[in-house]
Design an enzyme around this catalytic site. Structure first.
Site, PDB file in Angstrom:
ATOM      1  N   GLN A 135       0.821  -1.216   0.000  1.00  0.00           N
ATOM      2  CA  GLN A 135       0.000   0.000   0.000  1.00  0.00           C
ATOM      3  C   GLN A 135       0.849   1.258   0.000  1.00  0.00           C
ATOM      4  O   GLN A 135       0.541   2.232  -0.687  1.00  0.00           O
ATOM      5  CB  GLN A 135      -0.911   0.026   1.230  1.00  0.00           C
ATOM      6  CG  GLN A 135      -2.164  -0.801   1.125  1.00  0.00           C
ATOM      7  CD  GLN A 135      -3.051  -0.616   2.339  1.00  0.00           C
ATOM      8  OE1 GLN A 135      -3.049   0.430   2.984  1.00  0.00           O
ATOM      9  NE2 GLN A 135      -3.820  -1.638   2.662  1.00  0.00           N
ATOM     10  N   PRO A 162      -5.213  -6.445   5.185  1.00  0.00           N
ATOM     11  CA  PRO A 162      -5.813  -7.286   4.140  1.00  0.00           C
ATOM     12  C   PRO A 162      -5.028  -8.591   3.985  1.00  0.00           C
ATOM     13  O   PRO A 162      -3.798  -8.599   4.103  1.00  0.00           O
ATOM     14  CB  PRO A 162      -5.670  -6.427   2.874  1.00  0.00           C
ATOM     15  CG  PRO A 162      -5.377  -5.044   3.348  1.00  0.00           C
ATOM     16  CD  PRO A 162      -4.690  -5.182   4.654  1.00  0.00           C
ATOM     17  N   TYR A 325     -13.133  -2.206   3.195  1.00  0.00           N
ATOM     18  CA  TYR A 325     -11.680  -2.255   3.302  1.00  0.00           C
ATOM     19  C   TYR A 325     -10.970  -1.694   2.071  1.00  0.00           C
ATOM     20  O   TYR A 325      -9.794  -1.344   2.147  1.00  0.00           O
ATOM     21  CB  TYR A 325     -11.222  -3.682   3.592  1.00  0.00           C
ATOM     22  CG  TYR A 325     -11.754  -4.152   4.920  1.00  0.00           C
ATOM     23  CD1 TYR A 325     -11.289  -3.606   6.109  1.00  0.00           C
ATOM     24  CD2 TYR A 325     -12.784  -5.085   4.994  1.00  0.00           C
ATOM     25  CE1 TYR A 325     -11.807  -3.990   7.331  1.00  0.00           C
ATOM     26  CE2 TYR A 325     -13.306  -5.486   6.215  1.00  0.00           C
ATOM     27  CZ  TYR A 325     -12.813  -4.929   7.376  1.00  0.00           C
ATOM     28  OH  TYR A 325     -13.341  -5.301   8.589  1.00  0.00           O
ATOM     29  N   ASP A 328     -10.612   3.090   1.742  1.00  0.00           N
ATOM     30  CA  ASP A 328      -9.488   3.980   2.075  1.00  0.00           C
ATOM     31  C   ASP A 328      -8.265   3.714   1.209  1.00  0.00           C
ATOM     32  O   ASP A 328      -7.440   4.609   1.002  1.00  0.00           O
ATOM     33  CB  ASP A 328      -9.124   3.846   3.555  1.00  0.00           C
ATOM     34  CG  ASP A 328      -8.568   2.475   3.906  1.00  0.00           C
ATOM     35  OD1 ASP A 328      -7.345   2.369   4.084  1.00  0.00           O
ATOM     36  OD2 ASP A 328      -9.355   1.514   4.012  1.00  0.00           O
ATOM     37  N   GLN A 329      -8.150   2.482   0.669  1.00  0.00           N
ATOM     38  CA  GLN A 329      -6.952   2.143  -0.102  1.00  0.00           C
ATOM     39  C   GLN A 329      -6.898   2.846  -1.455  1.00  0.00           C
ATOM     40  O   GLN A 329      -5.818   2.984  -2.043  1.00  0.00           O
ATOM     41  CB  GLN A 329      -6.872   0.633  -0.308  1.00  0.00           C
ATOM     42  CG  GLN A 329      -6.698  -0.156   0.982  1.00  0.00           C
ATOM     43  CD  GLN A 329      -6.568  -1.648   0.729  1.00  0.00           C
ATOM     44  OE1 GLN A 329      -5.655  -2.095   0.027  1.00  0.00           O
ATOM     45  NE2 GLN A 329      -7.485  -2.433   1.270  1.00  0.00           N
ATOM     46  N   HIS A 351     -11.021   5.014   8.657  1.00  0.00           N
ATOM     47  CA  HIS A 351      -9.813   4.944   7.831  1.00  0.00           C
ATOM     48  C   HIS A 351      -9.971   5.773   6.556  1.00  0.00           C
ATOM     49  O   HIS A 351      -9.041   6.465   6.133  1.00  0.00           O
ATOM     50  CB  HIS A 351      -9.513   3.482   7.450  1.00  0.00           C
ATOM     51  CG  HIS A 351      -8.723   2.738   8.475  1.00  0.00           C
ATOM     52  ND1 HIS A 351      -9.289   2.259   9.628  1.00  0.00           N
ATOM     53  CD2 HIS A 351      -7.410   2.394   8.529  1.00  0.00           C
ATOM     54  CE1 HIS A 351      -8.362   1.641  10.345  1.00  0.00           C
ATOM     55  NE2 HIS A 351      -7.208   1.712   9.698  1.00  0.00           N
TER      56      HIS A 351
END
Length: 396
Positions: A135, A162, A325, A328-329, A351
């Site tokens: 990430q 993750p 999940y 935010d990535q 997040h």
């Protein structure tokens, strides 16, 4: 003659506009590089995510940063081995300068240099997540001077991060929509507490990222997954996790075929003992939603399967195109892209709010969030919209 002059004028105007854009971008980023941006690492999410987002953007923008109150709200404040590994890798990627960075530090300073390609290694020497290392590093090497190979060692299926299967099956295909591709070779799986896993990522730089539009979820067309055991754990645990997940899903989705494979990881491909499950739902518009869980000592296998299934169903109910999940990535990529990105999500996680806050603060990208409410189901979803800064790779 007139036509030639018009064409020349258009070409000259376009070239001038590009030079002016690059010059504006250069002066803005140069001004940032001349001052130190101070960041409170204890606000909002208050964990490792602030480190990852801010050091990646620091590296990309050439901005010197000082982060204090690192992980202030956690039971063990300060840097943990996996955070330190990520910082050291980013420093290596750009020939930067890192101060006060050691395990337990609650304050660090980082001065980035020029992002280079080549081979880079990060080893948490624990079960710290290789996926979190990906990430923080991928946005940076996209704007490197040459192709990169990242060798990342640690946990591949770790708590509070993750699973590698999620990164490969959900994160990878979605971020590639921003206009690039990368390979990720899973060499060895590693579990808590020893880690020992390894992935190798190969990626070539790009000139610029393109915006994405993911606002139509469509219908669920397929649900599949894998329940795994590794090391000395018995194969029946995988079957129990898979069966429990299938039963849970079929309570709400009786017309969809659910295929969850039970897997015994080969001994030469997994280090240590571990078990877990991940379940994916694919849609008619190409969205991928997931739910996952890892086994723990004293927790029955069927409860692990149910946890993953319930997480999947929760993410399906809100009607978003990304799950809780992935939200935010993708924020950092939306901020860097040229143009407007739009993504439909469920309720915003802390997040995601944190990632938006620091992306706006450092890049000056503009995010807006529009809430959508379904009166019938009572579910909440949001459209996350971002006018990206159009980051340009200076090496192109």
């Amino acid at each position: 003659m007139i036509d030639v002059r018009i064409r020349f004028g258009l070409l000259f105007g376009a070239a001038l506009k590009l030079r002016l854009f690059r010059r504006t971008q250069f002066f803005r980023f140069t001004a940032m590089a001349e001052q130190i941006v101070e960041i409170d690492g204890g606000i909002m999410e208050g964990g490792g995510q602030i480190l990852r987002v801010c050091t990646a953007l620091s590296c990309l923008l050439g901005a010197k940063i000082k982060i204090y109150n690192i992980r202030a709200g956690r039971s063990t404040p300060g840097l943990r081995p996996q955070h330190l590994s990520g910082l050291e890798m980013i420093c290596d990627l750009c020939d930067g300068y890192l101060e006060e960075a050691k395990v337990g530090s609650t304050e660090i300073s980082f001065s980035p240099g020029k992002i280079k390609g080549g081979n880079h290694i990060a080893d948490t020497k624990t079960a710290g997540s290789v996926c979190l290392l990906m990430q923080v590093s991928i946005p940076c090497v996209l704007f490197a001077a040459s192709p990169s190979e990242l060798i990342l060692r640690g946990g591949t299926n770790a708590e509070m991060a993750p699973q590698i299967d999620y990164t490969l099956e959900v994160f990878k295909p979605v971020i590639e929509k921003f206009g690039f591709q990368f390979s990720c070779d899973l060499k060895m799986r590693g579990y808590y507490p020893k880690g020992g896993g390894e992935v190798r990522v190969k990626i070539s730089p790009v000139k610029q990222l393109t915006p994405i539009n993911m606002t139509e979820r469509g219908t669920i067309t397929k649900i599949h997954g894998r329940a795994f055991v590794a090391g000395v754990l018995p194969y029946k645990l995988a079957n129990e996790m898979a069966s429990a997940a299938v039963r849970c899903i079929r309570k709400e989705m009786r017309d969809i075929y659910v295929n969850i494979q039970s897997v015994q990881e080969p001994k030469d491909k997994a280090y240590g003992n571990g078990n877990g499950i991940i379940v994916f739902a694919e849609t008619s518009t190409g969205c991928i939603i997931a739910g996952s869980a890892l086994g723990k000592r004293g927790v029955a296998a069927d409860k692990v399967g149910i946890e993953a299934a319930e997480m999947l169903m929760k993410n399906i109910r809100h009607g978003g195109c990304v799950d809780q999940y992935l939200q935010d990535q993708i924020i950092i990529f939306m901020a860097l892209a040229k143009g407007v990105s739009r993504v439909r999500s469920g309720p915003l996680t802390l997040h995601t709010q944190t990632a938006i806050h620091f992306a706006e603060m450092l890049t000056k990208a503009k995010f807006t969030v529009n809430k959508l409410e379904d009166q019938e189901s009572g579910s909440e979803s949001n459209i996350i919209e971002c006018e990206g800064v159009g980051m340009m790779n200076p090496n192109f």
